[in-house]
Design a protein around this motif. Structure first.
Motif, PDB file in Angstrom:
ATOM      1  N   ILE A  55       0.742  -1.148   0.151  1.00  0.00           N
ATOM      2  CA  ILE A  55       0.032  -0.016   0.079  1.00  0.00           C
ATOM      3  C   ILE A  55       0.670   1.301  -0.141  1.00  0.00           C
ATOM      4  N   GLU A  56       1.961   0.988   0.795  1.00  0.00           N
ATOM      5  CA  GLU A  56       3.183   2.325   0.829  1.00  0.00           C
ATOM      6  C   GLU A  56       3.434   2.504  -0.843  1.00  0.00           C
ATOM      7  N   ALA A  57       3.784   1.479  -1.231  1.00  0.00           N
ATOM      8  CA  ALA A  57       4.360   1.512  -2.715  1.00  0.00           C
ATOM      9  C   ALA A  57       3.301   2.113  -3.611  1.00  0.00           C
ATOM     10  N   ALA A  58       2.031   1.768  -3.687  1.00  0.00           N
ATOM     11  CA  ALA A  58       1.025   2.322  -4.447  1.00  0.00           C
ATOM     12  C   ALA A  58       0.864   3.526  -3.997  1.00  0.00           C
ATOM     13  N   LEU A  59       1.070   4.129  -2.907  1.00  0.00           N
ATOM     14  CA  LEU A  59       0.922   5.683  -2.321  1.00  0.00           C
ATOM     15  C   LEU A  59       1.865   6.333  -3.211  1.00  0.00           C
TER      16      LEU A  59
ATOM     17  N   PRO B 152      -3.491   1.508 -11.428  1.00  0.00           N
ATOM     18  CA  PRO B 152      -3.395   0.542 -12.525  1.00  0.00           C
ATOM     19  C   PRO B 152      -4.978   0.013 -12.959  1.00  0.00           C
ATOM     20  N   ALA B 153      -4.950  -0.734 -13.977  1.00  0.00           N
ATOM     21  CA  ALA B 153      -6.368  -1.177 -14.551  1.00  0.00           C
ATOM     22  C   ALA B 153      -7.069  -2.259 -13.364  1.00  0.00           C
ATOM     23  N   SER B 154      -5.991  -2.985 -12.923  1.00  0.00           N
ATOM     24  CA  SER B 154      -6.532  -4.033 -11.698  1.00  0.00           C
ATOM     25  C   SER B 154      -5.717  -3.741 -10.635  1.00  0.00           C
ATOM     26  N   PRO B 155      -6.237  -2.676  -9.608  1.00  0.00           N
ATOM     27  CA  PRO B 155      -5.546  -2.389  -8.648  1.00  0.00           C
ATOM     28  C   PRO B 155      -5.081  -3.375  -7.684  1.00  0.00           C
ATOM     29  N   GLY B 156      -6.235  -4.380  -7.538  1.00  0.00           N
ATOM     30  CA  GLY B 156      -6.020  -5.563  -6.266  1.00  0.00           C
ATOM     31  C   GLY B 156      -4.865  -6.438  -6.934  1.00  0.00           C
ATOM     32  N   ALA B 157      -4.921  -6.680  -8.240  1.00  0.00           N
ATOM     33  CA  ALA B 157      -3.757  -7.530  -8.707  1.00  0.00           C
ATOM     34  C   ALA B 157      -2.455  -6.739  -8.782  1.00  0.00           C
ATOM     35  N   TRP B 158      -2.297  -5.668  -8.819  1.00  0.00           N
ATOM     36  CA  TRP B 158      -1.231  -4.881  -8.642  1.00  0.00           C
ATOM     37  C   TRP B 158      -0.583  -5.006  -7.193  1.00  0.00           C
TER      38      TRP B 158
ATOM     39  N   THR C  28       2.942  -6.841  -5.967  1.00  0.00           N
ATOM     40  CA  THR C  28       3.956  -6.229  -5.099  1.00  0.00           C
ATOM     41  C   THR C  28       4.090  -7.005  -3.737  1.00  0.00           C
ATOM     42  N   ALA C  29       2.979  -6.941  -3.234  1.00  0.00           N
ATOM     43  CA  ALA C  29       2.986  -7.653  -1.830  1.00  0.00           C
ATOM     44  C   ALA C  29       3.801  -9.007  -1.757  1.00  0.00           C
ATOM     45  N   ARG C  30       3.621  -9.881  -2.829  1.00  0.00           N
ATOM     46  CA  ARG C  30       4.194 -11.113  -3.102  1.00  0.00           C
ATOM     47  C   ARG C  30       5.670 -11.076  -3.021  1.00  0.00           C
ATOM     48  N   ARG C  31       5.932  -9.934  -3.953  1.00  0.00           N
ATOM     49  CA  ARG C  31       7.353  -9.964  -4.465  1.00  0.00           C
ATOM     50  C   ARG C  31       8.161  -9.542  -2.902  1.00  0.00           C
ATOM     51  N   ARG C  32       7.574  -8.397  -2.115  1.00  0.00           N
ATOM     52  CA  ARG C  32       7.869  -7.989  -1.090  1.00  0.00           C
ATOM     53  C   ARG C  32       8.265  -9.308  -0.059  1.00  0.00           C
ATOM     54  N   ALA C  33       7.141 -10.253  -0.014  1.00  0.00           N
ATOM     55  CA  ALA C  33       7.352 -11.335   0.934  1.00  0.00           C
ATOM     56  C   ALA C  33       8.413 -12.233   0.438  1.00  0.00           C
TER      57      ALA C  33
ATOM     58  N   PRO D 160      -6.248 -25.880  -3.444  1.00  0.00           N
ATOM     59  CA  PRO D 160      -5.578 -25.084  -4.338  1.00  0.00           C
ATOM     60  C   PRO D 160      -4.685 -23.863  -4.308  1.00  0.00           C
ATOM     61  N   PRO D 161      -3.486 -23.819  -5.047  1.00  0.00           N
ATOM     62  CA  PRO D 161      -2.665 -22.576  -4.690  1.00  0.00           C
ATOM     63  C   PRO D 161      -3.357 -21.382  -5.526  1.00  0.00           C
ATOM     64  N   VAL D 162      -3.004 -20.345  -4.993  1.00  0.00           N
ATOM     65  CA  VAL D 162      -3.385 -18.848  -5.526  1.00  0.00           C
ATOM     66  C   VAL D 162      -3.066 -18.708  -6.906  1.00  0.00           C
ATOM     67  N   VAL D 163      -3.735 -18.480  -7.756  1.00  0.00           N
ATOM     68  CA  VAL D 163      -3.475 -18.223  -9.306  1.00  0.00           C
ATOM     69  C   VAL D 163      -2.981 -16.833  -9.263  1.00  0.00           C
ATOM     70  N   ASP D 164      -1.723 -16.923 -10.211  1.00  0.00           N
ATOM     71  CA  ASP D 164      -1.062 -15.651 -10.072  1.00  0.00           C
ATOM     72  C   ASP D 164      -1.879 -14.401 -10.556  1.00  0.00           C
ATOM     73  N   GLY D 165      -1.816 -13.188 -10.032  1.00  0.00           N
ATOM     74  CA  GLY D 165      -2.348 -12.005 -10.563  1.00  0.00           C
ATOM     75  C   GLY D 165      -3.968 -11.851 -10.295  1.00  0.00           C
ATOM     76  N   VAL D 166      -4.326 -13.049  -9.905  1.00  0.00           N
ATOM     77  CA  VAL D 166      -5.822 -12.921  -9.690  1.00  0.00           C
ATOM     78  C   VAL D 166      -5.945 -12.758  -8.058  1.00  0.00           C
ATOM     79  N   LEU D 167      -7.090 -12.004  -7.617  1.00  0.00           N
ATOM     80  CA  LEU D 167      -7.220 -12.035  -6.173  1.00  0.00           C
ATOM     81  C   LEU D 167      -8.472 -12.885  -5.744  1.00  0.00           C
TER      82      LEU D 167
END
Lengths: 407, 108
Positions: A42-46, A55-61, A65-70, A96-103
């Motif tokens: 969220i800080e990065a988004a700010l 971005p077009a899909s804020p949730g996916a963005w 970002t959060a996954r990369r930080r993790a 099932p694992p989370v599908v990339d990009g989709v929240l």
């Protein structure tokens, strides 16, 4: 322009924070890590969004970002990574694992974790506000009128229990739901009532809290559309909150139902709530929230159908016996059969330990005594209620009544 | 994750067979790590070492009947829900008895 972007960014965060956090908890199995990288994303988004646009899909963005930080964080801290890897094996086995990009919406798990019976009941509402409504610790502390450090300590202790005792992030099986769902509903309703009859302070209703509770109930209703008690809880809160504007008068004092200006009731909220009551009471035996919602719906009608309300209190009493239900029933009986009948029922409740310290008991007695033309006894009851009542509108109402009976 | 299930105030109404069935269920599910019943609480002895290095042995302590620790199981399950499920199935949870669930610290 920047202001506009910031405003829409705030709105997105309010909506996305809980979803994002839940998805990350699901992915990494750890609330601390999920919380940390949610905040970082969220800080990065700010920083980025005012420059690059939303971005077009804020949730996916935010999720990417959060996954990369993790992943960065886990690379730096191998011990932590090893522990989480172990958790992850079990998390993957669970689904099932989370599908990339989709929240995906993983919030239902988090609802059940935050209201887990192994956590102190007093902390469940706070956890739900923090992790599902996305309030900051400061906001949660304000909600419960406690110092920020006190709330921060309570949340940390609860989080430690979740990770240390390994309270799972999972939706209970169908056969476990009847035992576990009421806890989730109770946590949400406790947020509502905390905001509603604010136990102290200048306002009768703290609308912000009541509205957070409504928002949470709407989310839960979307996630569990077939659970009639979830529907009932949402209906109950809508049909109660619909009368909020009429509950305080121009002088800031409490206004009783019969004196309320009906034009101030929120029609849209009543219209939304009414079909939900029907759904909550259809297709099986009624639950306590469904019955309470039906009682609230009858309060929203003109004229008030007191005989039917008394009947519903009888049903509620059989589902969840409590002296508070008996008190409310006695008031409804007074409205149906006259103050004498209500007073006799109230007197049966005198000395009930669970009503001790509640101003509503002497306030109701005072009201009935006033109507019976027994001013001296009414004054005594109103004075007793004044000693116990916390919120300013209620005190104002009681003082006015006391003046009226010549106390 | 390992949890210890501590059996407090187990009722006399639980039969030996109840306990055997439960032990077998734990083993069959592959979650059993260890466990033991404790002998009668009247046989309890306490030992302390004073600051002066002296060993002090005393009789007791003796808890109220419903508080008596009567035994334990050590199980290995994925999470607290699984641990409490097993605790609920234990004969020690019935007839007024209580199961206390404590996670075991895992040293890396």
């Amino acid at each position: 322009m920047t202001g506009d972007v910031n405003a829409s960014v705030e709105a997105i965060f309010r909506e996305e924070r809980g979803r994002l956090l839940a998805a990350l908890v699901r992915r990494f199995g750890d609330l601390d890590l999920a919380e940390e990288v949610t905040s970082e994303a969220i800080e990065a988004a700010l920083v980025r969004w005012p420059l690059d646009g939303v971005p077009a899909s804020p949730g996916a963005w935010l999720m990417t970002t959060a996954r990369r930080r993790a992943v960065d964080r886990l690379r730096r801290d191998q011990t932590y990574a090893a522990r989480l890897a172990l958790l992850q094996v079990e998390a993957d086995r669970a689904g099932p694992p989370v599908v990339d990009g989709v929240l995906p919406d993983e919030r239902l798990r988090l609802f059940f974790t935050c209201s887990h019976p192994a956590l102190p009941e007093a902390d469940r509402g706070a956890l739900t506000l923090r992790y599902l409504a996305g309030l900051t610790t400061v906001e949660v502390a304000r909600a419960y009128l406690v110092p920020v450090e006190t709330m921060a300590k309570r949340l940390v202790r609860a989080k430690k229990k979740i990770s240390g005792a390994r309270i799972p992030f999972r939706v209970p099986d169908v056969h476990e739901l009847p035992a576990r769902l009421p806890g989730v509903l109770r946590a949400i309703y406790s947020i509502f009532t905390e905001g509603y009859a604010a136990s102290a302070g200048p306002d009768l209703v703290r609308h912000d809290l009541a509205e957070e509770a409504l928002r949470l109930a709407r989310i839960l209703h979307r996630l569990l559309p077939g659970e009639r008690e979830v529907t009932g809880l949402l209906a109950l809160m809508l049909l109660t909150h619909a009368r909020r504007a009429a509950r305080t008068g121009p002088d800031g004092g409490l206004v009783l139902l019969e004196d309320q200006d009906r034009s101030l009731w929120d029609r849209a909220m009543i219209d939304e709530g009414e079909p939900l009551v029907v759904a909550a009471l259809t297709g099986g035996p009624p639950g306590p929230y469904g019955v309470q919602a039906a009682i609230a719906a009858l309060h929203d009608e003109e004229p008030t159908d007191w005989p039917q309300i008394v009947g519903l209190y009888d049903v509620l009493r059989s589902l969840t016996p409590s002296p508070v239900v008996d008190l409310n029933r006695a008031v409804a009986v007074a409205m149906r059969d006259g103050p004498e009948a209500g007073l006799a029922l109230l007197d049966d409740l005198a000395g009930e330990p669970r009503l001790r310290g509640l101003h509503v008991f002497p306030a109701a007695r005072g009201e009935l005594l006033r109507r019976l033309g027994r001013p001296a006894e009414a004054a005594r009851a109103f004075r007793e209620a004044l000693e116990l009542a916390g919120s300013e509108p209620e005190r104002r109402h009681l003082r006015a009544r006391l003046d009226e009976v010549g106390g | 994750m390992k949890y210890m299930l501590l059996i407090h105030g187990a009722s006399e109404k639980c039969t030996t067979e109840d306990w055997m069935v439960y032990g077998k269920a734990l083993t069959d599910a592959g979650v059993y790590v260890g466990g033991a019943p404790l002998a009668d609480q009247s046989l309890t002895t306490t030992v302390q070492l004073t600051d002066g290095g002296e060993t002090v042995v005393t009789d007791g302590p003796f808890a109220e009947t419903h508080e008596v620790l009567g035994g334990y199981y050590l199980i290995d399950v994925p999470d607290l829900d699984a641990a409490t499920d097993w605790a609920a199935k234990c004969p020690g949870a019935r007839f007024g008895g209580r199961m206390v669930v404590r996670p075991i610290v895992d040293f890396p």
